[in-house]
Design a protein around this motif. Structure first.
Motif, short mmCIF file in Angstrom:
data_model
loop_
_atom_site.label_atom_id
_atom_site.label_comp_id
_atom_site.label_asym_id
_atom_site.label_seq_id
_atom_site.Cartn_x
_atom_site.Cartn_y
_atom_site.Cartn_z
N GLY A 61 54.29 -13.02 54.75
CA GLY A 61 54.78 -13.81 53.65
C GLY A 61 55.23 -13.08 52.39
O GLY A 61 56.17 -13.59 51.66
N ARG A 62 54.69 -11.80 51.94
CA ARG A 62 55.09 -11.21 50.68
C ARG A 62 56.41 -10.53 50.94
O ARG A 62 57.11 -10.47 49.83
CB ARG A 62 54.04 -10.12 50.46
N TYR A 63 57.00 -10.57 52.03
CA TYR A 63 58.44 -10.35 52.22
C TYR A 63 59.51 -11.21 52.39
O TYR A 63 60.77 -10.92 52.64
CB TYR A 63 58.43 -8.94 53.39
N VAL A 64 59.12 -12.27 52.71
CA VAL A 64 59.95 -13.49 53.30
C VAL A 64 61.39 -13.41 52.22
O VAL A 64 62.42 -13.72 52.76
CB VAL A 64 59.23 -15.06 53.40
N ARG A 65 61.02 -13.43 50.85
CA ARG A 65 62.04 -13.69 50.00
C ARG A 65 63.04 -12.36 50.21
O ARG A 65 64.15 -12.45 49.43
CB ARG A 65 61.59 -14.08 48.83
N ASN A 66 62.68 -11.36 50.47
CA ASN A 66 63.16 -10.01 50.52
C ASN A 66 64.22 -10.00 51.87
O ASN A 66 64.98 -9.04 51.70
CB ASN A 66 62.22 -8.88 50.38
N ILE A 67 64.09 -10.62 52.78
CA ILE A 67 64.80 -10.45 54.25
C ILE A 67 65.43 -11.79 54.55
O ILE A 67 64.52 -12.70 54.47
CB ILE A 67 63.52 -10.05 55.08
N ALA A 68 66.48 -11.58 54.59
CA ALA A 68 67.39 -12.82 55.23
C ALA A 68 66.90 -13.44 56.51
O ALA A 68 66.30 -12.46 57.31
CB ALA A 68 69.03 -12.62 55.31
N SER A 69 67.13 -14.57 56.72
CA SER A 69 66.57 -15.19 57.93
C SER A 69 67.65 -14.89 59.26
O SER A 69 67.22 -14.85 60.35
CB SER A 69 66.62 -16.74 57.98
N GLU A 70 68.74 -14.47 58.96
CA GLU A 70 69.80 -13.99 59.76
C GLU A 70 70.26 -12.49 59.32
O GLU A 70 70.41 -12.51 58.22
CB GLU A 70 71.01 -14.71 60.09
N ILE A 71 70.22 -11.67 60.21
CA ILE A 71 70.38 -10.34 59.89
C ILE A 71 72.06 -10.10 60.64
O ILE A 71 72.21 -10.18 61.65
CB ILE A 71 69.53 -9.23 60.25
N GLU A 72 72.69 -9.26 59.49
CA GLU A 72 74.06 -9.07 60.21
C GLU A 72 74.28 -7.60 60.72
O GLU A 72 73.67 -6.77 60.33
CB GLU A 72 75.15 -8.97 59.12
N GLY A 117 77.01 6.59 68.91
CA GLY A 117 77.71 5.22 68.06
C GLY A 117 76.80 4.93 66.89
O GLY A 117 75.85 5.70 66.52
N THR A 118 77.40 3.77 66.26
CA THR A 118 76.93 3.62 64.96
C THR A 118 76.43 1.99 64.82
O THR A 118 77.33 1.13 65.32
CB THR A 118 77.70 3.75 63.65
N ILE A 119 75.18 1.71 64.65
CA ILE A 119 74.80 0.24 64.45
C ILE A 119 74.38 0.17 62.91
O ILE A 119 73.58 0.98 62.61
CB ILE A 119 73.60 -0.03 65.37
N ARG A 120 74.92 -0.94 62.33
CA ARG A 120 74.46 -1.09 61.05
C ARG A 120 73.96 -2.50 60.92
O ARG A 120 74.63 -3.40 61.40
CB ARG A 120 75.65 -0.83 60.14
N PHE A 121 72.79 -2.56 60.01
CA PHE A 121 72.29 -4.08 59.95
C PHE A 121 72.37 -4.16 58.39
O PHE A 121 72.06 -3.28 57.70
CB PHE A 121 71.03 -4.59 60.69
N PHE A 122 72.41 -5.47 58.18
CA PHE A 122 72.44 -5.80 56.51
C PHE A 122 71.73 -7.04 56.53
O PHE A 122 72.04 -8.19 57.26
CB PHE A 122 74.07 -6.11 56.02
N SER A 123 70.96 -7.11 55.44
CA SER A 123 70.38 -8.61 55.12
C SER A 123 70.53 -8.74 53.43
O SER A 123 70.21 -7.81 52.77
CB SER A 123 68.71 -8.12 55.35
N GLU A 124 71.10 -9.86 53.43
CA GLU A 124 71.16 -10.13 52.11
C GLU A 124 70.28 -11.29 51.57
O GLU A 124 70.42 -12.46 52.19
CB GLU A 124 72.85 -10.86 51.81
N ALA A 125 69.48 -11.10 50.61
CA ALA A 125 68.59 -12.03 50.09
C ALA A 125 68.49 -12.26 48.53
O ALA A 125 69.01 -11.07 47.91
CB ALA A 125 67.16 -11.65 50.47
N PRO A 126 67.72 -13.13 48.21
CA PRO A 126 67.86 -13.23 46.74
C PRO A 126 67.36 -11.98 45.86
O PRO A 126 67.81 -11.80 44.76
CB PRO A 126 66.97 -14.55 46.49
N ILE A 135 69.15 -5.50 51.91
CA ILE A 135 68.67 -4.34 52.65
C ILE A 135 69.85 -3.81 53.82
O ILE A 135 70.12 -4.83 54.35
CB ILE A 135 67.35 -4.80 53.39
N GLU A 136 69.88 -2.63 53.88
CA GLU A 136 70.87 -2.05 54.85
C GLU A 136 70.42 -0.80 55.63
O GLU A 136 69.66 -0.15 54.82
CB GLU A 136 72.10 -1.61 54.09
N ALA A 137 70.45 -0.99 56.84
CA ALA A 137 70.01 0.41 57.52
C ALA A 137 71.22 0.84 58.65
O ALA A 137 72.02 0.03 58.88
CB ALA A 137 68.95 0.09 58.37
#
Length: 182
Positions: free
Chosen positions: A161-172, A28-37, A41-43
Motif C-alpha cells: 500500500g505505501r508504494y501504490v502511488r509510486n508504481i504504475a499499474s502497467e509497466i512498459e 541482450g537488454t531489457i528495460r522497464f519503466f514505470s511512470e507514476a505521479p 522508476i526505470e531499471a
C-alpha cells in the motif's frame, strides 16, 4: 584416408549449416519503466540470454532478475526482496515463436515487422502473450526489438500500500537483443 577426409568435410558443412540457423546473445537488454505521479522508476538489465531459430521461428530468453539496476539502491532492494522475490524466483523466461518467420529472407539486410507469441513467466506465473516486434537483419546479425506492457498484479507481484502511488499499474517493458550466429 581420402574417404574419411571427405566425410569429415561434408559433416562439417552440414553442422555449420545447421548451426547457422540459430542466433544467440548473452548480453541482450531489457528495460522497464514505470511512470507514476510521485516518481518514475526505470531499471535496466544487460544479462539477458536469448536464442532465435530462424528456420522454425522458436525464440526463448532468460532474464536474471537480480541483474536489473536502478538509479537508487533502495529501489533495487525493494524490487528484489519485496516485489519479484528474486531469491525464490531468480529468473524470468519467455518461450515462444515468431509468426510467419518463413517469409523472412535472413540472407538479405532489411527490417521486418513481426508478431511474437508465447509464454512469459515471471515469479510463479506463466501467461500467454502475443506482442509486436521488429527483426532487423544487418551484416549477418539480427537485431530483435519489442515494447509491450506488463501488469504486475497478473504475475503475483504485490505492491504494498505505501508504494501504490509510486508504481504504475502497467509497466512498459522494452526488449533489445543483438543476436549473432551460433
Amino acid at each position: 584416408m581420402k574417404k574419411y577426409l571427405i566425410t569429415t568435410l561434408i559433416m562439417s558443412i552440414i553442422v555449420i549449416q545447421v548451426n547457422a540457423q540459430v542466433f544467440i546473445t548473452r548480453n541482450g537488454t531489457i528495460r522497464f519503466f514505470s511512470e507514476a505521479p510521485l516518481e518514475n522508476i526505470e531499471a535496466i538489465n544487460r544479462q539477458v540470454f536469448a536464442a532465435l531459430d530462424t528456420e522454425s521461428g522458436e525464440m526463448a530468453f532468460r532474464v536474471v532478475m537480480r541483474a536489473f539496476t536502478f538509479e537508487k539502491a533502495l529501489m533495487q532492494q525493494h524490487f528484489n526482496d519485496n516485489f519479484v522475490e528474486s531469491h525464490q524466483y531468480p529468473n524470468a523466461t519467455f518461450e515462444g515463436t515468431v509468426k510467419d518467420i518463413s517469409s523472412i529472407d535472413f540472407s538479405v539486410d532489411g527490417q521486418h515487422n513481426v508478431e511474437v507469441m508465447g509464454n512469459l513467466t515471471i515469479k510463479d506465473v506463466t501467461k500467454s502473450i502475443t506482442e509486436p516486434g521488429v527483426l532487423e537483419i544487418k551484416d549477418g546479425n539480427i537485431m530483435a526489438e519489442s515494447i509491450f506492457m506488463v501488469k504486475p498484479e497478473e504475475y503475483n507481484i504485490s505492491i504494498p500500500g505505501r508504494y501504490v502511488r509510486n508504481i504504475a499499474s502497467e509497466i512498459e517493458v522494452s526488449v533489445r537483443l543483438e543476436l549473432r550466429p551460433r
